[in-house]
Scaffold this motif. Structure first.
Motif, PDB file in Angstrom:
ATOM      1  N   UNK A   1       0.865  -1.175   0.000  1.00 23.43           N
ATOM      2  CA  UNK A   1       0.000   0.000   0.000  1.00 23.43           C
ATOM      3  C   UNK A   1       0.903   1.228   0.000  1.00 23.43           C
ATOM      4  N   UNK A   2       0.619   2.148  -0.890  1.00 20.96           N
ATOM      5  CA  UNK A   2       1.450   3.339  -0.973  1.00 20.96           C
ATOM      6  C   UNK A   2       1.247   4.224   0.248  1.00 20.96           C
ATOM      7  N   UNK A   3       2.358   4.751   0.761  1.00 21.28           N
ATOM      8  CA  UNK A   3       2.283   5.520   1.991  1.00 21.28           C
ATOM      9  C   UNK A   3       1.434   6.778   1.845  1.00 21.28           C
ATOM     10  N   UNK A   4       1.472   7.421   0.685  1.00 23.17           N
ATOM     11  CA  UNK A   4       0.691   8.657   0.530  1.00 23.17           C
ATOM     12  C   UNK A   4      -0.816   8.371   0.595  1.00 23.17           C
ATOM     13  N   UNK A   5      -1.200   7.218   0.078  1.00 17.59           N
ATOM     14  CA  UNK A   5      -2.609   6.819   0.121  1.00 17.59           C
ATOM     15  C   UNK A   5      -3.084   6.692   1.575  1.00 17.59           C
ATOM     16  N   UNK A   6      -2.277   6.004   2.382  1.00  9.37           N
ATOM     17  CA  UNK A   6      -2.673   5.772   3.769  1.00  9.37           C
ATOM     18  C   UNK A   6      -2.546   7.052   4.608  1.00  9.37           C
TER      19      UNK A   6
ATOM     20  N   UNK B   1      17.507   8.174  -1.721  1.00  9.73           N
ATOM     21  CA  UNK B   1      16.803   9.447  -1.543  1.00  9.73           C
ATOM     22  C   UNK B   1      17.557  10.401  -0.626  1.00  9.73           C
ATOM     23  N   UNK B   2      17.413  11.684  -0.913  1.00 10.47           N
ATOM     24  CA  UNK B   2      17.940  12.708  -0.025  1.00 10.47           C
ATOM     25  C   UNK B   2      17.196  12.568   1.302  1.00 10.47           C
ATOM     26  N   UNK B   3      17.918  12.561   2.413  1.00 15.65           N
ATOM     27  CA  UNK B   3      17.345  12.316   3.747  1.00 15.65           C
ATOM     28  C   UNK B   3      16.798  10.890   3.864  1.00 15.65           C
ATOM     29  N   UNK B   4      17.362   9.992   3.061  1.00 20.88           N
ATOM     30  CA  UNK B   4      16.985   8.572   3.095  1.00 20.88           C
ATOM     31  C   UNK B   4      15.474   8.388   2.987  1.00 20.88           C
ATOM     32  N   UNK B   5      14.902   7.481   3.794  1.00 22.96           N
ATOM     33  CA  UNK B   5      13.482   7.143   3.592  1.00 22.96           C
ATOM     34  C   UNK B   5      12.541   8.304   3.918  1.00 22.96           C
ATOM     35  N   UNK B   6      13.022   9.277   4.702  1.00 24.81           N
ATOM     36  CA  UNK B   6      12.174  10.447   4.957  1.00 24.81           C
ATOM     37  C   UNK B   6      11.952  11.224   3.657  1.00 24.81           C
ATOM     38  N   UNK B   7      12.844  11.017   2.689  1.00 21.36           N
ATOM     39  CA  UNK B   7      12.702  11.681   1.392  1.00 21.36           C
ATOM     40  C   UNK B   7      12.064  10.775   0.350  1.00 21.36           C
ATOM     41  N   UNK B   8      11.491   9.671   0.805  1.00 21.65           N
ATOM     42  CA  UNK B   8      10.844   8.722  -0.119  1.00 21.65           C
ATOM     43  C   UNK B   8       9.788   9.415  -0.965  1.00 21.65           C
ATOM     44  N   UNK B   9       9.662   8.961  -2.194  1.00 18.40           N
ATOM     45  CA  UNK B   9       8.810   9.652  -3.154  1.00 18.40           C
ATOM     46  C   UNK B   9       7.330   9.574  -2.748  1.00 18.40           C
ATOM     47  N   UNK B  10       6.974   8.626  -1.867  1.00 13.71           N
ATOM     48  CA  UNK B  10       5.566   8.508  -1.470  1.00 13.71           C
ATOM     49  C   UNK B  10       5.269   9.161  -0.120  1.00 13.71           C
ATOM     50  N   UNK B  11       6.227   9.937   0.388  1.00 16.28           N
ATOM     51  CA  UNK B  11       5.932  10.665   1.616  1.00 16.28           C
ATOM     52  C   UNK B  11       5.277  11.994   1.270  1.00 16.28           C
ATOM     53  N   UNK B  12       4.394  12.427   2.136  1.00 14.84           N
ATOM     54  CA  UNK B  12       3.675  13.664   1.876  1.00 14.84           C
ATOM     55  C   UNK B  12       4.343  14.832   2.584  1.00 14.84           C
TER      56      UNK B  12
END
Lengths: 460, 138
Positions: free
Chosen positions: A217-222, A300-311
């Motif tokens: 499940x994509x993080x932005x969706x949740x 990603x820049x800032x590792x997973x905090x910079x993940x493309x699915x973060x809002x």
């Protein structure tokens, strides 16, 4: 070169894509071409880093996800939640509130993706004593593993073959539920992903063939779902009780830059952002980097905090996770509760299979033919203008020349060479237009005031 | 197939450009990564030697399916005693160069270790020519 196609999660929505060149120009592995007016991604070249998705002006690049309703196919519905999800919420929102909301959405269990970090860290430290090539490189970020496979095949033996926490945590919680007597078929494990590359490892793990995850499940969706509940609920969620801390401070920080490197032995470096990683790996390959024991590399820049699915903004996310980790550390409340039997199981199943090189740079398997092709590329480069404009549908002149020797393009795809060919009457101007339309789509050069930035632009 | 690269004396930020470029070529030719590594390490050392000791230099690379030949020519002080320079740990590098992490006296020995054959000729006060050959198929 393996014929096997690699699953990758990034897709192009051909209705939204209007064939600009933003994604093609930022792709760190030159995996994108424009054909028929839309971007197309070369599956075996793509490392799922998500740079194209970040660059797309019209959100035409998306991450394929499983239908949320799929969770209800299972009686026990486990959400594997990375710490960066929690980090997107301000500190006034407690973890237990977020977990309650997720349960309200349909999950029966919400567990941290980094739950097994302490065990994994132990395994990694043991692995450091082995005779693997140095610097050893963490296998945490799947985009980095793929990048090494396709662009730095000589470094595959530096990869420490230890599964990232998500895989081990999924396996561990599935096992726990089965121990409680729940039937394997009734357990559905769903991973809430911060990026595209993690999906690919879940769907087709590198060097491995089984996955403990039933869906993604994509993080932005949740995030949107949870945020909506937070904004519309009538009272503050003061019912929930924070019993034991959800995750160890080390676990919370693990997916951030330095999360691993701070807990490994010897001289350790943490490098984030894929272009930074590429320039560093070039040096590692040249043996310019000596006496480094461990590399934590993240796409990603800032590792997973910079993940493309973060809002949420990545810097705020990092700050909040670090604050949470500090609070837990000072409270002294966190207790590691994985039994020694389970620890042994996680360790025993914590290895990925062999990571094979699969270079995408090779012009031909046969060196003699490759040499001839390269000579052709170099001859063509005498004629191509070196402007790297992308108007041929390839990211730069050299890529076009290589596409030509791979029989995937023609010299007349270059708009400047077309002018020269027209001048010497070798090419009919009508034919030129047809060539351009083949790359950029039919009627592409007609007047269109609806396009982005034009007078009647209708943006979403 | 031939390639040539210029090397600028004293500019350490550019040392390694020829090595990186040759590496890219060899990767495209499907050369075994282990061999690529040997070639690149030897060439990088050679480039650093030119940057550290000479005024300017040139790298000439010739590749065919059997072998890679690298000729590193420089205009510089030359090497008075080649046998001595080939000894591990022998270095004439200045303190400044050592400060930058170079000049450990490993240059020529490391090049020798990473090439199938090495030939060095030098004229004091004029320059040095190092020629490296490595087989490309194992």
């Amino acid at each position: 070169m393996s014929e096997q196609q690699f699953y990758h999660a990034l897709k192009v929505d051909e209705d939204l894509c209007y064939g600009c060149t933003h994604c093609m120009n930022v792709c760190p592995t030159d995996a994108i071409r424009i054909r028929d007016g839309v971007a197309s991604i070369r599956k075996n070249w793509c490392v799922d880093c998500g740079e194209c998705m970040k660059a797309c002006p019209v959100d035409a690049i998306y991450v394929e996800q499983d239908d949320f309703e799929k969770i209800f196919n299972f009686k026990y519905r486990v959400a594997i939640l990375p710490s960066v999800f929690i980090g997107q919420f301000s500190k006034v929102i407690r973890e237990c509130e977020i977990i309650e909301i997720l349960k309200g959405l349909g999950f029966t269990h919400v567990v941290p993706a980094e739950a097994t970090v302490d065990v994994i860290n132990e395994t990694m430290l043991e692995e450091q004593d082995g005779d693997r090539d140095k610097p050893m490189i963490s296998a945490f970020c799947p985009s980095i593993v793929r990048l090494i496979q396709v662009r730095f095949p000589g470094l595959v033996n530096n990869i420490m073959p230890i599964k990232p926490p998500i895989d081990s945590s999924a396996m561990y919680y599935r096992h726990l539920l089965q121990e409680e007597g729940k039937c394997a078929d009734e357990i559905g494990v769903f991973y809430v992903t911060p990026c595209a590359s993690k999906i690919a490892t879940v769907k087709s793990p590198v060097g491995d063939d089984v996955s403990n995850v039933d869906g993604v499940i994509n993080m932005d969706f949740l995030y949107n779902k949870v945020y909506h509940v937070l904004k519309t609920r009538s009272q503050m969620g003061d019912k929930c009780r924070e019993t034991v801390p959800y995750l160890s401070p080390k676990g919370l920080n693990w997916s951030l830059t330095g999360g691993e490197a701070n807990h490994m032995k010897g001289r350790c470096l943490a490098i984030d952002e894929i272009h930074n990683v590429i320039s560093f790996l070039e040096k590692v390959e040249n043996d310019e980097i000596i006496n480094v024991d461990f590399l934590e590399l993240r796409a990603c820049d800032q590792s997973c905090a910079g993940g493309v699915l973060l809002t949420e903004n990545r810097f705020l996310t990092v700050e909040r996770i670090k604050d949470r980790a500090d609070r837990i550390k000072h409270s002294g409340k966190y207790v590691q509760n994985i039994s020694s039997v389970h620890k042994d199981m996680i360790k025993a199943r914590g290895y990925v299979g062999k990571v094979e090189p699969r270079s995408m740079m090779v012009l031909d398997e046969d060196m003699g033919i490759a040499l001839k092709k390269m000579e052709r590329v170099r001859r063509m480069m005498c004629y191509l203008p070196g402007i790297d404009c992308g108007a041929c549908g390839a990211p730069n002149c050299e890529s076009l020349a290589k596409d030509i020797v791979r029989k995937e393009a023609n010299l007349s795809n270059c708009v400047f060479l077309q002018r020269m060919m027209e001048k010497s009457k070798k090419l009919d101007p009508q034919h030129s237009i047809r060539i351009i339309e083949k790359t950029w789509g039919k009627d592409r050069l007609d007047k269109n005031c609806k396009k982005k930035g034009a007078k009647d632009e209708s943006s979403m | 197939m031939e390639f040539s690269y210029e090397v600028e004396g004293g500019n350490f930020s550019k040392a390694g450009n020829a090595a990186s470029s040759v590496k890219k070529v060899l990767k495209q030719l499907n050369v075994d990564p282990k061999i690529i590594k040997r070639v690149v390490v030897a060439l990088y050392e050679g480039e650093v030697n030119v940057v550290a000791h000479a005024y300017k230099g040139k790298v000439l690379v010739d590749i065919d399916t059997a072998r890679i030949n690298i000729r590193i020519e420089d205009e510089g002080p030359g090497i008075p005693d080649i046998d001595l320079a080939m000894q591990v740990g022998y270095s004439t590098a200045s303190a400044m160069v050592r400060e930058m992490g170079f000049g450990a006296g490993m240059g020529l020995p490391n090049m020798k270790r990473n090439a199938d054959t090495i030939e060095i000729s030098s004229k004091v006060g004029a320059g040095t020519i190092v020629e490296l050959t490595t087989k490309l198929s194992s």
